[in-house]
Every structure is written in C-alpha cells, then in structure tokens.
Design a protein around this motif. Structure first.
Motif, PDB file in Angstrom:
ATOM      1  N   LEU A   4      -9.513  -2.184  -4.815  1.00  0.00           N
ATOM      2  CA  LEU A   4      -9.252  -3.364  -3.981  1.00  0.00           C
ATOM      3  C   LEU A   4      -8.629  -4.511  -4.768  1.00  0.00           C
ATOM      4  CD1 LEU A   4     -12.304  -3.655  -1.535  1.00  0.00           C
ATOM      5  CD2 LEU A   4      -9.902  -3.275  -0.960  1.00  0.00           C
ATOM      6  N   ASP A   5      -9.042  -4.677  -6.014  1.00  0.00           N
ATOM      7  CA  ASP A   5      -8.491  -5.766  -6.821  1.00  0.00           C
ATOM      8  C   ASP A   5      -6.975  -5.648  -6.935  1.00  0.00           C
ATOM      9  OD1 ASP A   5      -8.589  -8.030  -8.637  1.00  0.00           O
ATOM     10  OD2 ASP A   5      -8.234  -6.598 -10.251  1.00  0.00           O
ATOM     11  N   ALA A   6      -6.499  -4.422  -7.137  1.00  0.00           N
ATOM     12  CA  ALA A   6      -5.051  -4.203  -7.249  1.00  0.00           C
ATOM     13  C   ALA A   6      -4.346  -4.499  -5.931  1.00  0.00           C
ATOM     14  CB  ALA A   6      -4.772  -2.764  -7.682  1.00  0.00           C
ATOM     15  N   PHE A   7      -4.912  -4.033  -4.828  1.00  0.00           N
ATOM     16  CA  PHE A   7      -4.272  -4.243  -3.534  1.00  0.00           C
ATOM     17  C   PHE A   7      -4.276  -5.717  -3.131  1.00  0.00           C
ATOM     18  CE2 PHE A   7      -5.894   0.233  -3.054  1.00  0.00           C
ATOM     19  CZ  PHE A   7      -4.654   0.821  -3.218  1.00  0.00           C
ATOM     20  N   GLU A   8      -5.348  -6.402  -3.410  1.00  0.00           N
ATOM     21  CA  GLU A   8      -5.403  -7.830  -3.086  1.00  0.00           C
ATOM     22  C   GLU A   8      -4.393  -8.608  -3.926  1.00  0.00           C
ATOM     23  OE1 GLU A   8      -9.493  -8.671  -3.771  1.00  0.00           O
ATOM     24  OE2 GLU A   8     -10.146  -7.905  -1.807  1.00  0.00           O
ATOM     25  N   TYR A   9      -4.226  -8.201  -5.182  1.00  0.00           N
ATOM     26  CA  TYR A   9      -3.222  -8.836  -6.046  1.00  0.00           C
ATOM     27  C   TYR A   9      -1.816  -8.601  -5.479  1.00  0.00           C
ATOM     28  CZ  TYR A   9       0.056  -9.286  -9.922  1.00  0.00           C
ATOM     29  OH  TYR A   9       1.148  -9.614 -10.696  1.00  0.00           O
ATOM     30  N   LEU A  10      -1.515  -7.379  -5.076  1.00  0.00           N
ATOM     31  CA  LEU A  10      -0.191  -7.062  -4.534  1.00  0.00           C
ATOM     32  C   LEU A  10       0.080  -7.842  -3.253  1.00  0.00           C
ATOM     33  CD1 LEU A  10      -0.355  -3.230  -5.169  1.00  0.00           C
ATOM     34  CD2 LEU A  10       1.333  -4.766  -6.193  1.00  0.00           C
ATOM     35  N   GLN A  11      -0.926  -7.985  -2.414  1.00  0.00           N
ATOM     36  CA  GLN A  11      -0.751  -8.754  -1.188  1.00  0.00           C
ATOM     37  C   GLN A  11      -0.460 -10.219  -1.485  1.00  0.00           C
ATOM     38  OE1 GLN A  11      -4.482  -7.469   0.618  1.00  0.00           O
ATOM     39  NE2 GLN A  11      -3.362  -6.414   2.223  1.00  0.00           N
ATOM     40  N   ARG A  12      -1.157 -10.768  -2.472  1.00  0.00           N
ATOM     41  CA  ARG A  12      -0.898 -12.166  -2.848  1.00  0.00           C
ATOM     42  C   ARG A  12       0.517 -12.340  -3.379  1.00  0.00           C
ATOM     43  NH1 ARG A  12      -6.114 -11.671  -5.095  1.00  0.00           N
ATOM     44  NH2 ARG A  12      -5.269 -11.552  -7.208  1.00  0.00           N
ATOM     45  N   GLU A  13       1.044 -11.289  -4.002  1.00  0.00           N
ATOM     46  CA  GLU A  13       2.381 -11.344  -4.593  1.00  0.00           C
ATOM     47  C   GLU A  13       3.465 -10.869  -3.618  1.00  0.00           C
ATOM     48  OE1 GLU A  13       3.350 -12.587  -7.436  1.00  0.00           O
ATOM     49  OE2 GLU A  13       1.336 -13.122  -8.131  1.00  0.00           O
ATOM     50  N   ASN A  14       3.090 -10.608  -2.375  1.00  0.00           N
ATOM     51  CA  ASN A  14       4.043 -10.132  -1.367  1.00  0.00           C
ATOM     52  C   ASN A  14       4.758  -8.854  -1.808  1.00  0.00           C
ATOM     53  OD1 ASN A  14       3.617 -12.485   0.385  1.00  0.00           O
ATOM     54  ND2 ASN A  14       4.711 -13.626  -1.206  1.00  0.00           N
ATOM     55  N   ALA A  15       4.002  -7.970  -2.427  1.00  0.00           N
ATOM     56  CA  ALA A  15       4.561  -6.709  -2.917  1.00  0.00           C
ATOM     57  C   ALA A  15       4.192  -5.565  -1.975  1.00  0.00           C
ATOM     58  CB  ALA A  15       4.055  -6.421  -4.322  1.00  0.00           C
ATOM     59  N   HIS A  16       5.040  -4.554  -1.941  1.00  0.00           N
ATOM     60  CA  HIS A  16       4.838  -3.398  -1.069  1.00  0.00           C
ATOM     61  C   HIS A  16       3.961  -2.344  -1.739  1.00  0.00           C
ATOM     62  CE1 HIS A  16       7.799  -4.799   1.796  1.00  0.00           C
ATOM     63  NE2 HIS A  16       8.699  -4.922   0.834  1.00  0.00           N
ATOM     64  N   PHE A  17       3.187  -1.614  -0.920  1.00  0.00           N
ATOM     65  CA  PHE A  17       2.462  -0.477  -1.472  1.00  0.00           C
ATOM     66  C   PHE A  17       2.138   0.551  -0.395  1.00  0.00           C
ATOM     67  CE2 PHE A  17      -0.684  -3.778  -0.567  1.00  0.00           C
ATOM     68  CZ  PHE A  17      -1.715  -3.105   0.097  1.00  0.00           C
ATOM     69  N   THR A  18       2.072   1.788  -0.842  1.00  0.00           N
ATOM     70  CA  THR A  18       1.669   2.922  -0.026  1.00  0.00           C
ATOM     71  C   THR A  18       0.434   3.515  -0.679  1.00  0.00           C
ATOM     72  OG1 THR A  18       2.373   5.069   0.865  1.00  0.00           O
ATOM     73  CG2 THR A  18       3.223   4.461  -1.299  1.00  0.00           C
ATOM     74  N   ILE A  19      -0.338   4.265   0.091  1.00  0.00           N
ATOM     75  CA  ILE A  19      -1.559   4.873  -0.428  1.00  0.00           C
ATOM     76  C   ILE A  19      -1.637   6.326   0.026  1.00  0.00           C
ATOM     77  CG2 ILE A  19      -4.097   4.845  -0.374  1.00  0.00           C
ATOM     78  CD1 ILE A  19      -4.018   1.844  -0.001  1.00  0.00           C
ATOM     79  N   HIS A  20      -1.874   7.244  -0.929  1.00  0.00           N
ATOM     80  CA  HIS A  20      -2.182   8.612  -0.558  1.00  0.00           C
ATOM     81  C   HIS A  20      -3.488   8.602   0.235  1.00  0.00           C
ATOM     82  CE1 HIS A  20       0.789   9.961  -3.504  1.00  0.00           C
ATOM     83  NE2 HIS A  20       0.591  11.201  -3.115  1.00  0.00           N
ATOM     84  N   ALA A  21      -3.443   9.015   1.475  1.00  0.00           N
ATOM     85  CA  ALA A  21      -4.644   9.015   2.312  1.00  0.00           C
ATOM     86  C   ALA A  21      -4.488  10.028   3.436  1.00  0.00           C
ATOM     87  CB  ALA A  21      -4.885   7.625   2.898  1.00  0.00           C
ATOM     88  N   GLY A  22      -5.612  10.631   3.840  1.00  0.00           N
ATOM     89  CA  GLY A  22      -5.564  11.571   4.950  1.00  0.00           C
ATOM     90  C   GLY A  22      -4.851  12.853   4.608  1.00  0.00           C
ATOM     91  N   GLU A  23      -4.938  13.299   3.336  1.00  0.00           N
ATOM     92  CA  GLU A  23      -4.363  14.584   2.945  1.00  0.00           C
ATOM     93  C   GLU A  23      -5.503  15.584   2.813  1.00  0.00           C
ATOM     94  OE1 GLU A  23      -1.548  16.577  -0.539  1.00  0.00           O
ATOM     95  OE2 GLU A  23      -2.504  14.656  -0.912  1.00  0.00           O
ATOM     96  N   ALA A  24      -6.279  15.491   1.737  1.00  0.00           N
ATOM     97  CA  ALA A  24      -7.421  16.381   1.564  1.00  0.00           C
ATOM     98  C   ALA A  24      -8.673  15.807   2.201  1.00  0.00           C
ATOM     99  CB  ALA A  24      -7.670  16.620   0.071  1.00  0.00           C
ATOM    100  N   PHE A  25      -8.715  14.494   2.370  1.00  0.00           N
ATOM    101  CA  PHE A  25      -9.877  13.836   2.954  1.00  0.00           C
ATOM    102  C   PHE A  25      -9.506  13.375   4.354  1.00  0.00           C
ATOM    103  CE2 PHE A  25     -13.436  10.622   2.667  1.00  0.00           C
ATOM    104  CZ  PHE A  25     -14.422  11.560   2.450  1.00  0.00           C
ATOM    105  N   GLY A  26     -10.496  13.004   5.146  1.00  0.00           N
ATOM    106  CA  GLY A  26     -10.249  12.773   6.555  1.00  0.00           C
ATOM    107  C   GLY A  26      -9.993  11.347   6.969  1.00  0.00           C
ATOM    108  N   LEU A  27     -10.388  11.053   8.195  1.00  0.00           N
ATOM    109  CA  LEU A  27     -10.102   9.759   8.810  1.00  0.00           C
ATOM    110  C   LEU A  27     -10.638   8.563   8.025  1.00  0.00           C
ATOM    111  CD1 LEU A  27     -10.725  10.683  12.555  1.00  0.00           C
ATOM    112  CD2 LEU A  27      -8.520  10.307  11.437  1.00  0.00           C
TER     113      LEU A  27
END
Length: 368
Positions: free
Chosen positions: A196-219
């Motif tokens: 979360l610390d990394a994502f909150e930092y990126l949001q403050r900096e108006n930076a884009h990000f994607t996350i690997h999610a919903g591949e091997a693990f579920g909803l």
C-alpha cells in the motif's frame, strides 16, 4: 477506405499484418532461445538444453504445468543471463525487433529491475540499459519499415519488500521512457495490500500503475487491487468471471464487483495462452475472454511471456479467431481497447488510433 465490417474469418497473413497493441508482456519472458544460449556461458549459467529448438521446447513444456508457481520457476534461466548492461541492452533491442516484426505498433514491456542486480548494476543502470536497448530496437524497426513505440513498466516482486523503492524509480524515470508500475509474482499469500505504501506514493505523484490480480487467486485479489490500491488496470483479471452467473437461458448476471469493473471501464490485460498454461482457463475456447467481450468489458489481448508460451500477438489473435470465430472488426475492437488503455499520454494514444490502427484495419477490411 471502408471500415472492416465484414464477418469473414481473417487469414493468418491478415492477422499478422494488422497493427497490434500490447500492454502485458514480460521482458524476461520473451527472450529468443538462441539468445539465452549465447549469453549463458558468459553468465556462468547451466541450461537444460544445448540447442535453440530443444531449449524453446523445454521452456514451453515446463510452463504447461497448470501451476503458476511452477510456471514462474522457468524464469530462473533468462533472469540469470540478464545481469549486465550489455546483455540487458541486447535482450531489450531484440524484444522490440521481434514485436515490430509481428506487427505490434505500440507496447508496454514490464520487468523487475530488482532481479537484475547480481552483476553489480544499480537499479538506475538497469533501467537505462533497457531504455537504450528499446531505443536501438525502435531505430532498427523504423529502418526496416516497421515503426513501433515501446515503453517500460517497472515491476516490484510481491514477495519482496522493495515496492516503494521501485515506485520511486518509476517517478524518477517517467519522462525517460518509463510509463508505470506493476507488482508481479505468486499471488497466493502475497496480496497487493502488502504494498500500500508504494501505491499511495504513486497516487500522490499522479503516476500510473497496473497490478497482477485475479490470475491464480480469486475475486479478493481483484477487489483489493481496485478498491484498496487504486489500480488503473488489472493484469489478467481472469477470475472476474467468478462474479458472473450465466443462467440456463444464456443470460449473464453480473455481481457487484464485476459490474463495478465493467462500469468503470477498468482494462483487463488478458493473456489467453498463458492462462491455459497456469490453469486459470481450461482452454482457449473456454477462456472467459469470450463472455467478457460479449458483455462489453474493457478487454485487451496480450502475450504475457512469449518464450514460455511459445506465442506472439499474431498467435494469440489467431487462437481467438479459431476459438470464437472473430472477424477483423473484433480484432480491431481489441486493439483500440488496448490503445485507449495505454499509459501513454492521451494525445499520443489518439494519434496512434486515428493515424495507424484505423487506417490499417480499413485497408485490411477492404481487401478481405
């Protein structure tokens, strides 16, 4: 020039010539088998095969385990030979050349800088070496009449603790060929909320990000990526299908999370062949991409790891044509979806859509 409205099945040659946009491709998952062979002796690394054909077959067979964890183990060999600036530049340049030859006109290629430090490079030197390779590849592609734009996404490994450091690297290099951030690796036991610390930092900096999610693990991993972390896109996201019920009459009912993903137009970076290899889908014909497209989700088509899956954007799209009967108009839809979802500035995205993708598909449609 007419729009490609025909429902005729496109030929492999047409698919190959069609412009493509790639958002989910791993640099260390796309090496040429011969390059791995060439670089391994200098890296002091032993390989499971001693010729390119056998090595390529080993990667693909090893990745066909049905397990994401076993699939990820195949990366040990390419990562081992990517520990010097020279080797990184070569791998990056060949990546661009291979994508351009396959008709890709825009790509975002991701890799984890923290995995390339064993030879003494700094994180900054890794990013700069890859950037130099991409630039050389773009120049070579232009010279061969196959122009392409390739940008970097920097990945942090979800089982490590360097995500904030990599996020700061993204911000430092975002005007020098780096467009965004990602986390990757085994999903089970390593939720995105650990970072979360990394994502909150990126949001403050108006930076884009994607996350690997919903591949091997579920909803839950998809929900966390979107609602806790604020992901712009979902890497794979295939398990969103678990929140969709199809009744006996064929009518689909969306749950709250699936509705939210569709309503918000959150892009799904889908990788059909890779998903079959890791057990996220039983086959291409049974891949949720068919239903998700029918339901109007922001679906994109990607390669994930070209070496391990023995694939390319042409192969991915031909596979979908064969499984679902898609036309050129459908492939155009996927392609424009991807370009709309890129982290490139809006005006540059629009330029590629209006001046590259649409005109090329119009010509292909007129010829079909």
């Amino acid at each position: 020039m007419s729009e490609p409205t025909t429902r005729a099945t496109p030929t492999r040659d047409q698919v190959h010539r069609a412009p493509k946009v790639l958002l989910h491709d791993h640099l260390d998952g796309g090496l040429r088998p011969q390059t791995v062979l060439d670089l391994a002796p200098g890296a002091g690394h032993a390989l499971p095969a001693d010729d390119a054909e056998s090595l390529g077959r080993w990667f693909e067979e090893s990745a066909n385990s049905g397990s994401l964890e076993r699939y990820l183990e195949t990366f040990d060999h390419p990562v081992a030979v990517m520990q010097s600036a020279e080797n990184l530049r070569r791998v990056a340049q060949e990546c661009v050349e291979d994508l351009a030859e396959d008709g890709v006109v825009y790509a975002e290629v991701r890799y984890a800088p923290e995995q390339h430090l064993e030879g003494g490079l700094s994180l900054e030197q890794v990013v700069e070496a890859v950037g130099a390779g991409f630039a050389a590849g773009e120049e070579a592609a232009r010279a061969s009449g196959e122009p392409i734009i390739v940008r970097q996404l920097l990945t942090a490994m979800r089982h490590q603790a360097r995500s904030r450091e990599i996020a700061e690297l993204v911000v430092r290099y975002r005007d020098r060929g780096v467009l965004g951030f990602d986390i990757a690796g085994a999903e089970a036991g390593f939720p995105p909320t650990r970072h979360l610390d990394a994502f909150e930092y990126l949001q403050r900096e108006n930076a884009h990000f994607t996350i690997h999610a919903g591949e091997a693990f579920g909803l839950p991993s998809i929900w966390q990526a979107i609602q806790w972390c604020g992901a712009d896109r979902l890497g794979h996201g295939v398990r969103i299908i678990d929140d969709i019920t199809v009744g006996p009459d064929g009518k689909a009912t969306l749950g709250r999370l699936a509705s939210y993903v569709r309503d918000k137009r959150i892009p799904l970076e889908m990788c059909p062949r890779s998903n079959v290899q890791t057990g996220a889908a039983a086959s291409i014909a049974e891949h949720p991409i068919g239903l998700l497209k029918d339901l109007g989700f922001r679906v994109t088509v990607n390669t994930d790891n070209r070496l391990m899956s023995g694939t390319s954007m042409t192969e991915e799209m031909v596979g979908l044509v064969e499984a679902f009967g898609y036309s050129l108009a459908d492939l155009r839809w996927f392609t424009i979806n991807a370009m709309k979802s890129a982290f490139l500035p809006f005006d540059e995205r629009l330029k590629i859509i209006d001046h590259v993708i649409k005109p090329a598909y119009a010509v292909l449609g007129a010829m079909s």
